[in-house]
Structures are given as C-alpha cells and as structure tokens.
Design a protein around this motif. Structure first.
Motif, PDB file in Angstrom:
ATOM      1  N   UNK A  53       0.850  -1.325  -0.031  1.00 22.13           N
ATOM      2  CA  UNK A  53      -0.293   0.122  -0.130  1.00 22.13           C
ATOM      3  C   UNK A  53       0.923   1.231  -0.002  1.00 22.13           C
ATOM      4  N   UNK A  54       1.271   1.267  -1.144  1.00 20.67           N
ATOM      5  CA  UNK A  54       2.930   2.411  -1.038  1.00 20.67           C
ATOM      6  C   UNK A  54       2.328   3.775  -1.377  1.00 20.67           C
ATOM      7  N   UNK A  55       2.908   4.784  -0.955  1.00 20.18           N
ATOM      8  CA  UNK A  55       2.610   6.175  -1.264  1.00 20.18           C
ATOM      9  C   UNK A  55       3.303   6.612  -2.587  1.00 20.18           C
ATOM     10  N   UNK A  80      -2.425   7.125  -1.878  1.00 19.38           N
ATOM     11  CA  UNK A  80      -2.304   6.508  -0.957  1.00 19.38           C
ATOM     12  C   UNK A  80      -2.637   4.767  -1.621  1.00 19.38           C
ATOM     13  N   UNK A  81      -1.744   4.060  -1.323  1.00 23.84           N
ATOM     14  CA  UNK A  81      -2.137   2.581  -2.019  1.00 23.84           C
ATOM     15  C   UNK A  81      -1.890   2.171  -3.175  1.00 23.84           C
ATOM     16  N   UNK A  97      -7.693   6.852  -3.074  1.00 24.30           N
ATOM     17  CA  UNK A  97      -7.386   7.486  -1.813  1.00 24.30           C
ATOM     18  C   UNK A  97      -6.284   8.383  -1.969  1.00 24.30           C
TER      19      UNK A  97
END
Lengths: 399, 363
Positions: free
Chosen positions: A84-86, A129-130, A116
């Motif tokens: 769930x990387x930024x 996000x994600x 998101x």
C-alpha cells in the motif's frame, strides 16, 4: 444489532466534521484496496495499534525518491492492503488547480490505485495512498505522459512548497510561486536522487505571518519582508476606527515595539523601531501595507524533533532581494550544500550540523559576515576559541 | 502495463506543471496587485485589487484523506461556480475562487449538501494539520484522522464562527517524529509510545542490518549482541526514549504497545512572527489513553483548554501569548490540569527552562 463489519469506524461517520471514514467507504465501493484498508483500520481500532510495516525499498526506474514503501502486517487477512505504497506527486505552486487537472489525476489514480488521496501531504505533495508494487511504473508512466512528476522523499530535496503569495495575498513581499517553481526546476536532480546526508526542505512564505510554517519546518526558510516604511492610508485607518476597531488596544498595545501612535485622527509609525512583525497590518489590511522595498529574510535549520530535538530556523541573511534569476540565493544554497556534504554525518539535518560546528564557524565556511541580527544576544560564557593571537617576535623579526 | 520501451522513453525531471496554467484569469490579471482583503463572514473572503477587481474566496473543510469521488464532487462545484478553478490551503482546506459574488450562497448551500463545512477564517479554529496514524504509518502510536474527526466534531462551531480571542491552530502527530508543524501549534495532540521496542530475535538477523539498526538510535540504546549464537541487538531500556527510529530501520523491533500507547497534549506554540516570536508547543498533559473510536478523554481535555483560553485570553492573544502573560502556574490552575515531574524537561537544554528568578505567581 448492526451487521456492519466496521462498527468502530462507523462511529466516525457521525458528527458535523467531514468524515474520512465516509471517504474510505466511497473509495471501497470500487476498490478492493480501499476496502481492505478499511478492514485493516477497523482492526487497528480494535487492537489499538498500527498494522503497517516499514521496510522494503520500492521505487521507479531512474528515481531514488518519490515513492514510500508501506506493507501490511496482516496481508493474509487483507490482501488488497498488502502493498500500500505512497506516491508523492509534485504539487503545483500554491496548490492551485483547474478541475481538468484534478480529474486527470483522479483518472490515473482510479485506474491503478486505491482512489484515496491526501490533498495534501504535510510537505506539500499531492499524495496517492495505496499503490501496489507492480503498478508503480505504470502510474509514473501515466503521470509523466500527463506532464506530472514525482516529489521528493528520503535524503533529498523534499518537494518545495509555498503560501498563496502574490496570486491572492496583498502581504506577499516576493513571488513565492515563481521562486518555488524555479527552485523545483533548478534542483530536479537533487529532488529525485537522494545524495544528501538527510532531507532538505525549502518553504517559501510571502510575509512574516508564515502560512507555510517555513520557520518551523524548513531547513531553508525564505520569508518575505520589507525594509522601507509601512504604507498608511489614513482615511482607511479612520474608517476602521469608525467601524468600531479599538486601535489603541487592538493595534497599538499589541505592537511588540510600541512604535505606533494614534491620536484619534492620524496614525504615526516610527518605522526605524518597527520589527515588521505584521500585527498592525493583519488587524487593518485595508489601511496598512508592507513597504515597497521588499525581499526576504533567509533563515536556516528548522526541523521537527527527530532525532536531536526540534529547532526553529535562525537568521542567516537579514535581508535579500528575491528576483529572477535568483543567482545570489542559489549561490548561497549551493555553498551550504557543499559544506553539508563535506561535514554532515548520516541523518544529520543542516540545523543540527550548525549547532555542532557553531554558527560562527558555519558563517565563515560559507563566506557570510556575522551580524547582530543573527542572534538574540552575544555569548554570556567566556570560553572563546580564538583562532588568531599574537606570538612573541623571534630574533631577526620573524613571527 | 507500461512496456520496457515506454518506461525507457519516459520523460523524467520535468517537474510539476507550471502554476500559471492553473490560475483563474482574474488572478492572472491582478497577480501581485492585491490591495487589501476583508473577511465578509466566516469562510468567505473578498480580495480587492488596485484595479478595483474583486475576487471572492469560499473556504471549506476537508478531512485531508479524501476519495477521488470527493475530488470529482468539488470539481463539479468549481465548474459550476468558479469557472473550473480552485486551490487547497496549507491546512487542507479547499478554497473556491469566485468572480461572481452572487455565486457565494448557492456554492455554500451545495457544499453543505456535500457534507462539508464553510469557515476557518480569522479568529476561528481552522482545519487540523495532521499525519497518517493507523491509516498509513508504521510508527504511529495513535490514529491521526480519527483524533482530528472527534476533536473537530467537538469544536466545529469554532470553525464556522469567528468567536475566538484570536486564531487557534491545532495539529495532530501520531508519534514523536512530529511530522507536520505539531511542535509549533496552539494545541498539539501527539501520539506517544511509552515502552521500548520488543525484539524478535528469530526474524531480526534476516530482516535487519545490524550496524544501521544500531546507528538509528539517537541515544545509543541499541547495541549489537548475540542471542543463541545468532547476531541480534539488545536495547538498554533506561536509555530508550520511545522515538521508534529503530523500528523504521528494522521491522523486527515493533514499538507499538496497545496497553501503553496513547496521546499527549501540548499547548502554546505558534509559527507566525506577528507580535511575538514563533514558539514551540509545551507539555500540558503527558498521557491520555488511546480510547478509540472517539477518544473521550482527549476531546474532553482539548475542549477544556479551548474553553479556558476563550474565557481568559485577551483580544488578539494567541494561546502561547496568553500563557506568557499570565504564567504557567495560572494555566495549570485555570485548566485544572495536574502538574507532574514529567512536565519538567530533562532532555538537552533542560536547564534553560528552570525558573531562575523570584518573580512568579500563584504561590
């Protein structure tokens, strides 16, 4: 009894303030990632602890920064949140958008990510996000085609950010948007490829009100000011007084230097005493304006507590004109980077390095004359490390 | 999927789009020419240019963590009322930029229908700057979005009204890293760990590099050691200040502790140079329990501090300026907050905070 799977988070849909839980639920209608984020967050609310792990370097080809890895510690239960990387997208100066531009970002993000976002992250980036590990190259490729670029992360120049500036603020003493764009473009390499001892933040504030918290958060703070007289519209002062503003108590008595006088008809300011704090201008923006000989104070070294305690920026250049092509400014920045590169240790911010070597030595190294504006008081301890002293002359006249 | 060729051909280092593309024509025409502004009512500003042109701004709250659905919804409003231009503020508010004054009321009505609030200007409590918390951070000791939601639910009327002595800025950070300007806010909520990391000696040798794990500790509390013949680390618990820095470097050293993690409350910081110099926030309450989903102890404590400030501060006095005038003994007396040994600094420059004068109140 409700059969909701998220009874705890459901409680945060109640109340007048806009709800982030509603936002996650909206995204969860179409995104498995968002759905599993919601599930994992409910578990955190139940367990009273985070379920994220750091670690694992993720990124995109050619860049060392811009993506921050984030992994779930309960991936079997919530596979959609396993990776769930930024993705940090470099925001436009002043956070101005057209709706077309925002929709373009939304389209890319709906196609690949969780749907998101953070508008915006603390440093200023537009944050997705994600992102899954396998989608990062696709996301960046699409962003790049649409003429967006990634922001900074790790030990690099973090994405510069600025206040609304002259775009919509009469207090702006220099063009914060233009300087932000210029520095961002000038230092693309430093922004995308981390080679510094630690992070470096630029924040441009147009006036001493500092709406981007530059003095608290930027290693290099550029805060607008002026050095001539505050412009006064006496008729407008009188209008404020007529409309019920108590000039005596709300402006004069709150002035830190008491450099103002109001006799009921005329406002007088002793500009020589004025420290340009902005208070009177804030109270009467229609009547008072910063002067016209404007520029900025350059301050250095702010940071949050980690790891040696919080520091506020301190004055490095009491006044500098801020005009394109900003050569004086860039020379200064690059000199400081050279010093930091040579003397900084890993994870040492410039503010900590300056405290370690002493401001006086730092100034000498970057070739800036010390001035009393840089300190609140001269030293009160007598242990001075003299570098020069007289030696007794030897026979024959040689020292 | 992007092909290898596509990735190779990708343009890099192009930077963000130029901001001029995103400026409303009225902003372009009056760029740098703004003369003054007035706050017409909470959340509504009018900026007047030297040319006489007027730009209206309507400021609305957002929870920062927003869906693309929400962004599309506000885009529809910006298309309807603002010629397709909008911006965000440094405190995660949305600003709608209007040329036509008559659009203000219908826009506000539509924003209310969208479930958001209009306000955050002048002497109000603006939106809370915050971090990721349990939503997305590995070192969080509490949730940030949840705290923001429950605190702003309590204080929403101070967002929509300008009824404060002066502006009040709140920030939330979910651990001692204090991401965001938490260390310089009128009121700051800070997630705290209170126990050292626990070491998984089984996993550590495979997951972590020992030298960088040791180096990550600011207090040299992490040391290399051997456990059952395998390389690992140990923590000198007396030296640990629970910053979580080691966990960032080494996932086999989790620091989260549901029983002991919680929230501390800090007050009196500011960023602005107006009147007084910028100030750090100072400790008001060392620890309150994590009590999700609505953290009643935290909201109660924040509400109390806000109410005491509203009642006692003078006009244009920020929280820290008010406390500076009346003194910390008075702050603790008026708020009823218990003063403990934890309030006395024992870190680097602790001595500078000891009172070294006979001048004091409240004895």
């Amino acid at each position: 009894m409700s059969d909701s799977k998220t009874p705890l988070l459901d409680e945060l849909e109640k109340g007048p303030w806009p709800s982030f839980v509603k936002e996650i639920k909206k995204a969860a209608r179409t995104s498995r990632k968002a759905k599993d984020l919601l599930g994992q967050l409910e578990l955190s609310y139940k367990d009273k602890k985070t379920h994220w792990k750091h670690g694992g370097i993720v990124g995109v080809r050619g860049y060392g920064g811009g993506i921050i890895g984030r992994f779930s510690d309960v991936p079997e239960e919530f596979p959609g949140a396993a990776h769930f990387h930024t993705v940090r997208v470099n925001q436009p100066s002043g956070w101005f958008y057209t709706t077309d531009a925002l929709r373009q970002l939304c389209d890319i993000w709906d196609k690949y990510g969780s749907g998101l976002t953070n508008m915006h992250g603390s440093t200023g980036d537009t944050v997705f996000l994600g992102a899954g590990s396998d989608e990062l190259e696709d996301i960046f490729t699409e962003l790049s085609k649409a003429e967006w670029d990634l922001g900074g992360s790790g030990s690099d120049v973090r994405t510069p950010s600025c206040c609304v500036g002259p775009a919509r603020c009469e207090f702006a003493c220099y063009d914060t948007l233009a300087l932000t764009y210029d520095l961002t473009m000038a230092y693309q390499d430093e922004l995308h490829r981390p080679l510094f001892p630690y992070k470096w933040k630029f924040k441009m504030a147009g006036c001493p009100n500092d709406c981007v918290a530059s003095i608290a958060r930027a290693d290099f703070s550029i805060i607008g000011t002026w050095r001539d007289e505050i412009r006064i519209d006496q008729a407008a002062v009188a209008e404020y007084a007529e409309k019920g503003l108590d000039i005596q108590s709300d402006a004069i008595r709150r002035c830190p230097t008491r450099c103002m006088k109001w006799d009921g008809n005329t406002l007088k300011i002793n500009d020589h005493q004025c420290t340009r704090c902005m208070h009177c201008i804030n109270v009467m923006p229609k009547a008072l304006r910063p002067g016209t000989d404007t520029g900025a104070v350059i301050l250095i070294g702010a940071k949050a507590p980690i790891v040696q305690g919080a520091i506020l920026s301190s004055v490095l250049v009491p006044f500098m004109k801020i005009e394109p092509p900003y050569e004086e400014l860039k020379d200064l920045i690059e000199k400081i980077w050279e010093f930091w590169d040579e003397h900084g240790v890993a994870r040492e911010r410039i503010g900590e390095l300056i405290q370690r070597v002493g401001l006086g030595n730092f100034l000498e190294a970057i070739d800036i004359e010390p001035s009393p504006q840089m300190i609140t008081q001269p030293r009160d301890n007598p242990y001075i490390f003299y570098e020069e002293y007289y030696a007794e002359e030897k026979e024959g006249g040689e020292a | 999927m992007a092909t290898k060729e596509e990735i190779k051909a990708r343009k890099t280092d192009i930077g963000p789009p130029h901001y001029e593309r995103f400026l409303h024509p009225i902003i372009k025409e009056n760029y740098g020419q703004w003369q003054y502004h007035e706050i017409l009512r909470p959340g509504v500003m009018m900026h007047v240019s030297e040319s006489g042109a007027k730009l209206y701004t309507v400021r609305a709250a957002s929870p920062r963590l927003i869906s693309t659905d929400f962004i599309r919804a506000i885009c529809r409003l910006a298309d309807k009322y603002c010629d397709g231009y909008l911006r965000f503020t440094s405190r995660n508010n949305i600003e709608f930029l209007l040329k036509n004054e008559a659009n203000i009321d219908p826009l506000i009505a539509d924003l209310k229908a969208e479930g958001t609030l209009v306000g955050g200007t002048g002497r109000s409590i603006s939106n809370i700057v915050h971090t990721q918390g349990w939503v997305h951070c590995h070192s969080s000791a509490t949730d940030a979005s949840g705290l923001v939601k429950v605190v702003m639910d309590e204080l929403a009327n101070h967002f929509t009204e300008m009824d404060m002595p002066h502006k009040l800025r709140i920030a939330v950070a979910c651990c001692l890293n204090m991401c965001g300007a938490v260390h310089c806010s009128d009121i700051a909520l800070l997630g705290v760990h209170r126990t050292p990391p626990r070491i998984d000696h089984e996993k550590l040798p495979n997951l972590c590099e020992i030298p960088s794990t040791v180096a990550s500790c600011p207090n040299a509390a992490v040391r290399p050691t051997f456990i059952d013949g395998k390389k690992s680390v140990e923590v000198d618990e007396d030296r640990c200040m629970y910053c979580g820095n080691c966990y960032t470097v080494c996932p086999a050293m989790p620091i989260a502790d549901p029983l002991n993690d919680g929230v501390s409350i800090w007050v009196g910081g500011k960023v602005s140079n107006a009147r007084s110099a910028p100030m750090f926030t100072k400790l008001a309450i060392p620890y309150l329990p994590n009590n999700p989903p609505r953290w009643p102890e935290v909201t109660e404590a924040v509400k109390n501090i806000v109410e005491v400030y509203v009642k006692n501060a003078r006009s244009y006095e920020r929280m820290g300026e008010w406390i500076g005038r009346v003194g910390w003994p008075e702050f603790f007396k008026l708020t009823g907050i218990k003063f403990t040994k934890y309030h006395i600094d024992d870190f680097k420059y602790a001595g500078t905070t000891y009172r070294r004068t006979t001048q004091m109140r409240g004895v």
